[in-house]
Write an enzyme that holds these catalytic residues in place. Structure first.
Site, mmCIF file in Angstrom:
data_model
loop_
_atom_site.group_PDB
_atom_site.id
_atom_site.type_symbol
_atom_site.label_atom_id
_atom_site.label_comp_id
_atom_site.label_asym_id
_atom_site.label_seq_id
_atom_site.Cartn_x
_atom_site.Cartn_y
_atom_site.Cartn_z
ATOM 1 N N LYS A 26 0.839 -1.220 0.000
ATOM 2 C CA LYS A 26 0.000 0.000 0.000
ATOM 3 C C LYS A 26 0.868 1.263 0.000
ATOM 4 O O LYS A 26 0.623 2.192 -0.762
ATOM 5 C CB LYS A 26 -0.921 0.010 1.231
ATOM 6 N N ARG A 58 -2.381 -10.608 12.945
ATOM 7 C CA ARG A 58 -2.740 -9.373 12.226
ATOM 8 C C ARG A 58 -3.524 -9.694 10.953
ATOM 9 O O ARG A 58 -4.468 -8.977 10.596
ATOM 10 C CB ARG A 58 -1.462 -8.589 11.893
ATOM 11 N N ARG A 92 11.479 -9.490 7.172
ATOM 12 C CA ARG A 92 11.864 -8.086 7.269
ATOM 13 C C ARG A 92 12.839 -7.878 8.439
ATOM 14 O O ARG A 92 12.629 -8.414 9.535
ATOM 15 C CB ARG A 92 10.604 -7.238 7.467
ATOM 16 N N ARG A 124 -10.338 0.887 8.514
ATOM 17 C CA ARG A 124 -9.918 -0.488 8.826
ATOM 18 C C ARG A 124 -11.095 -1.364 9.235
ATOM 19 O O ARG A 124 -10.979 -2.585 9.259
ATOM 20 C CB ARG A 124 -8.891 -0.479 9.961
ATOM 21 N N ARG A 156 11.632 -6.914 14.209
ATOM 22 C CA ARG A 156 10.673 -6.287 15.125
ATOM 23 C C ARG A 156 9.845 -7.372 15.802
ATOM 24 O O ARG A 156 9.562 -8.411 15.208
ATOM 25 C CB ARG A 156 9.743 -5.333 14.357
#
Length: 809
Positions: free
Chosen positions: A613, A764, A724, A689, A753
């Site tokens: 996005k 998520r 990541r 959302r 992270r």
């Protein structure tokens, strides 16, 4: 002959005689001319009436039959002037009327005036045998025009008073009108015109003195009077009276009245003599000829005067005879345009029809000639100057009946439509809007919203039950020509075929704007599943697609008359709108179009975490110059600016707690309504959302043009996020597979992270999928799914193609 000259001709004659030292011989004559022509037009009309009463020989044409006259209506000033003139002309009572201030209902007999304030008063007079012979209905039907005519405002006289008075006056009229002649002067502002018609009714004891369709088309030579008068006469099915044609017909004894054959024969001889002399026909003789023609049987229901009246004397004459046109269309052209048209004019020798070698050419060059004077530049300029002199004096007396039309355009059809619409009483600035579209595109809902917001009359084109195209179109035309549509209208679901569109154009029904509601075939089919139209949707959609362009082509040349092509930079007269949008957004886009503005692009980007996005938002933001808004950025900006919502959100953020939806929604709504977003458009990233947030955008009229959903499989998302890594020194983000750290040193120190682990990513993703259903339900047909599992350049290209189609629609 001198007595019959116009004032302009008198001055020219005096100037000529003075140049020859002969003016003293005729001084007494000129003095008598000046005395015999009253300066006051009303006095002139009164004198004409007295003279007609004295000279009439017919037993049934006498004032004996009209001793009792009722003037009723809300036109106070006009009623008072007419009453005073009648008393002066007919020897009636001269004391002041006792009518009420705003509702003067004046009634006069040979010796008395009566106050009539109600239907009961009218019935009492009727019982006494005092019913009027003639009723003059001086009435203004429009509240705003009534206030203007009587120099009032709505604090002095309210809409409810106006309605109540109208009802009372109509009741009084209904009591008497069955047994009396009626002069209907509804919405007439020119007292001379009404007074002339009253005098005509008195002289001729006319039992049907109601207004006919009397129209004059006037203008400078070359303005197109004959072209447009011919068209108007055809529309109203009444004769066109052009002075030269009338004179020629009378000279040939084709228009002799059976009621007064000896007089007509004498007039025919006078006209022949004048024409044979090759000299201009005097105003007096022309007036007599026109009067005889207007008295013929075929003129009872009306006529169109072509280039008449043209002088003050002609104007005074028709007013005095009660034959002043209800409407005078004055065609305005500049002298250079008029001269160019005259020089290109061609006359058909057999039909007398006028053509132009460039602007209105004949189908065949056979039997076409050019008059010698049309090539004489000196003659043309003199004729234009002479017309201008006569026009100025004529307008002063008929200004309330004159409707000016800009006839500069060389597109004859466009000017014709203006002229015809003026003859139907249409307001010059009337909004006329078509709403057409694909089946199930909510045309009526959109039309209702337009009509309500712009105070226009709504006409449902689908309500006609006639079987033929002609009958259906005729019904629609009749509705659109009704008085209540004069200020503007919205026509929904019509025309649906090229034939209907052509018939509308033939009747000069041309919109100022056209709204086309477009749906893709699959969207129409999907909507049909929820209705009874499922079986016919394919045929209906095919009919729409095959007829749409043909319909629009009927109007394009008329909406862009001077080659004004539609521009991508400015709104045109035709807008094809995406009907798949939610109704609030659809209404906003249409409102922008009707106001002559472009609706800015508004997009929402949705997708799972790491679906791309952010990357795509940057690409699309730069290409379309949109305002890029993310929830986090908006929250931080509100806190920084210390807005009321920002300060409240800061309390939650400082505690590490989630900011409530109501605060996020408030901050988003404020930001979306800032000037830069309203002017340039926006791109929302990360909002909404949830279904509640999506519904909030709809409630606050912040609907997007589209929701771009980046589809990426869950396993790909998990791989993108779990791989990541972040460099704690530089802050740069790398990916172990797609974008690995460039050196071993950096690779050794990068960290993952805590919420980028596979287990956290799955949680998520679950939350994303649970909330996506509500967003899809809210925005439905506005969702554009794009494959996000490909190179970013290809994803961007797919989105740009979609937006291009969206902007085109």
């Amino acid at each position: 002959a001198f007595h019959n000259m116009s004032s302009t001709q008198n001055l020219q004659l005096q100037s000529y005689l003075q140049s020859k030292d002969l003016s003293s011989l005729f001084s007494s004559l000129f003095q008598s001319i000046t005395v015999s022509k009253p300066k006051d037009p009303i006095s002139f009309i009164i004198d004409e009436l007295k003279r007609d009463l004295e000279t009439t020989t017919s037993n049934d044409i006498t004032f004996k039959h009209h001793k009792k006259i009722l003037i009723v209506g809300n036109q106070q000033k006009m009623a008072e002037k007419i009453l005073a003139a009648l008393c002066q002309a007919l020897g009636g009572p001269t004391e002041e009327s006792t009518g009420s201030t705003l509702s003067p209902l004046a009634y006069t007999t040979s010796t008395h005036r009566h106050k009539i304030n109600s239907r009961l008063d009218a019935l009492k007079l009727q019982e006494k045998g005092l019913s009027p012979d003639l009723v003059v209905w001086c009435h203004m039907s429009d509240f705003d025009q009534f206030l203007k005519a009587n120099q009032l405002d709505d604090t002095q006289y309210s809409q409810s008073q106006f309605t109540n008075d109208n009802f009372t006056q109509q009741e009084i009229l209904n009591v008497f009108k069955g047994g009396a002649s009626v002069v209907d002067a509804t919405n007439e502002l020119n007292v001379l015109t009404v007074l002339g018609r009253v005098m005509h009714a008195i002289i001729h004891n006319n039992p049907k003195a109601q207004a006919t369709k009397r129209i004059a088309i006037i203008g400078a030579p070359g303005a197109g009077c004959t072209t447009h008068a011919t068209r108007v006469a055809s529309i109203f099915n009444v004769p066109r009276l052009e002075p030269n044609n009338v004179l020629a017909a009378i000279a040939n004894e084709q228009q002799i009245s059976s009621d007064n054959a000896p007089h007509a024969a004498s007039l025919s001889a006078q006209v022949r003599q004048a024409l044979d002399s090759n000299q201009p026909v005097s105003d007096d003789l022309l007036n007599k000829a026109m009067l005889q023609r207007m008295s013929q049987e075929d003129c009872r229901s009306g006529y169109v005067l072509d280039g008449y009246p043209r002088t003050k004397q002609q104007t005074d004459f028709i007013i005095a005879k009660g034959l002043a046109p209800e409407l005078i269309v004055l065609l305005r052209v500049t002298p250079d345009v008029a001269e160019a048209r005259i020089k290109g004019r061609q006359i058909h020798t057999e039909t007398g029809q006028v053509f132009h070698e460039i602007f209105a050419p004949a189908d065949s060059p056979a039997n076409l000639v050019k008059r010698p004077q049309d090539s004489d530049e000196g003659y043309i300029k003199a004729a234009l100057r002479a017309y201008k002199t006569d026009e100025d004096s004529m307008i002063l007396e008929l200004q309330d009946s004159i409707h000016e039309v800009d006839a500069q355009q060389n597109n004859v059809q466009v000017v014709q439509h203006k002229v015809v619409n003026a003859c139907f009483g249409e307001h010059e600035d009337a909004e006329k809007i078509f709403v057409i579209g694909a089946p199930l595109s909510r045309m009526m809902a959109v039309a209702e919203e337009i009509a309500k917001s712009r105070n226009l009359i709504l006409i449902n084109g689908a309500s006609s039950t006639s079987s033929t195209e002609y009958e259906r179109t005729s019904q629609i035309v009749k509705k659109l020509r009704s008085p209540q549509c004069a200020k503007g209208w919205v026509l929904a679901e019509f025309p649906t075929s090229a034939e209907q569109a052509e018939l509308l154009v033939q009747n000069s029904i041309v919109p100022t704007k056209i709204v086309v509601l477009n749906l893709k075939s699959e969207q129409a089919v999907e909507r049909a599943k929820k209705t009874t139209a499922q079986d016919s949707i394919q045929n209906d959609y095919f009919h729409y697609v095959t007829n749409r362009d043909a319909i629009l082509n009927q109007f394009r040349g008329l909406l862009h008359p001077e080659g004004d092509k539609e521009s991508s930079d400015s709104p045109s007269h035709i807008a094809t709108v995406n009907a798949a949008q939610l109704l609030p957004k659809l209404s906003q886009d249409i409102a922008c179009f009707l106001e002559g503005k472009r609706s800015p692009l508004r997009l929402i980007f949705a997708g799972a975490p790491a679906s791309g996005k952010g990357t795509q938002c940057e690409m699309i933001r730069d290409k379309y110059n949109l305002i890029h808004l993310s929830t986090g950025d908006m929250l931080r900006e509100a806190v920084k600016e210390q807005t009321e919502l920002g300060l409240e959100a800061a309390e939650y953020m400082n505690k590490g707690a989630l900011v409530p939806d109501r605060l996020i929604e408030g901050i988003v709504a404020v930001r979306l309504n800032m000037p830069d977003c309203l002017e340039r458009g926006w791109l929302l990233d990360g909002f909404p959302r949830t279904s509640n947030q999506a519904d909030f955008l709809v409630r606050t009229n912040n609907c997007p043009d589209a929701v771009i959903l980046l589809d990426v499989p869950d396993e790909v998302v998990i791989g993108r996020i779990s791989g990541r890594r972040t460099d704690p020194v530089s802050g740069n983000v790398f990916h172990l597979e797609y974008n690995p750290p460039p050196t071993d040193e950096i690779a050794a120190r990068v960290v993952q992270r805590s919420d980028d682990t596979k287990d956290k990513v799955k949680v998520r993703l679950s939350a994303f999928h649970n909330n996506l259903g509500g967003i899809l339900t809210t925005f439905g047909e506005q969702i554009f799914r794009v494959n996000g599992n490909q190179k970013k350049e290809l994803v961007t290209a797919n989105i740009v193609d979609f937006i291009s189609e969206l902007k085109r629609v």
